[in-house]
Write an enzyme that holds these catalytic residues in place. Structure first.
Site, short mmCIF file in Angstrom:
data_model
loop_
_atom_site.label_atom_id
_atom_site.label_comp_id
_atom_site.label_asym_id
_atom_site.label_seq_id
_atom_site.Cartn_x
_atom_site.Cartn_y
_atom_site.Cartn_z
CG HIS A 9 -43.98 31.72 -15.71
ND1 HIS A 9 -44.65 32.57 -14.87
CD2 HIS A 9 -44.81 31.45 -16.73
CE1 HIS A 9 -45.85 32.79 -15.36
NE2 HIS A 9 -45.98 32.13 -16.49
CB CYS A 10 -43.60 34.45 -19.39
SG CYS A 10 -44.41 35.81 -18.57
CB ILE A 11 -40.89 38.93 -18.23
CG1 ILE A 11 -42.34 39.34 -18.44
CG2 ILE A 11 -39.96 40.08 -18.53
CD1 ILE A 11 -42.82 40.46 -17.54
#
Length: 174
Positions: A9-11
């Site tokens: 979900h972030c990278i």
């Protein structure tokens, strides 16, 4: 080490936000955008490599039985968010492959077109039945010696089979 793509979900998302924010300040983040382009193209590269390996064995992608080992975006989790395995399965399915997967953490998944795939059992017979086995997520629960001994052909996108001794001629990397 390069792999089949990035997920989570972030990278995959945070660098896009940073790049956008920098553009609003009249800066250009070419390296971030280039990295994003490369990471985003990796599933297609894996599928092209898979097609090449099958062609070398005089087998078309269309109609080939392809088994993906590991579908979560990160080893030893069940998290499917932005997993490159989903894109790889979708692209192979689009090209007519009979796709399946095994993953100790995910019993089922849905492809973009709505096709639901149920997990296949990790077993010698399952590996032998596949024309190609693609290691996408290198879960520690997989016995890679069993993979090397039983798979007809392996595309290892995570270098998970680096320590196996048998079947080396059937193991390929991206």
């Amino acid at each position: 080490y390069p792999g089949p793509g990035i997920g989570g979900h972030c990278i995959p998302l945070d660098p896009h936000y940073l790049s956008w924010k920098l553009r609003t300040l009249n800066y250009q983040a070419r390296f971030i955008e280039l990295a994003s382009d490369i990471n985003g193209s990796m599933p297609a590269l894996v599928v092209r490599r898979a097609a090449d390996l099958l062609n070398d064995k005089r087998k078309s992608v269309k109609g080939a039985n392809v088994l993906v080992l590991g579908v979560s975006y990160k080893r030893d989790t069940s998290d499917l968010r932005e997993s490159p395995a989903l894109d790889i399965l979708h692209l192979l399915h689009e090209r007519g492959a009979k796709v399946g997967f095994t993953d100790p953490y995910n019993p089922a998944l849905k492809l973009e077109d709505g096709t639901v795939l149920k997990r296949k059992r990790f077993a010698p017979a399952t590996l032998r039945a596949a024309d190609l086995v693609i290691v996408v997520t290198d879960h520690s629960a997989f016995d890679y010696d069993v993979v090397a001994r039983n798979a007809q052909l392996v595309l290892d996108t995570r270098n998970a089979l680096r320590r196996v001794r048998v079947g080396r001629s059937r193991i390929h990397k991206i």
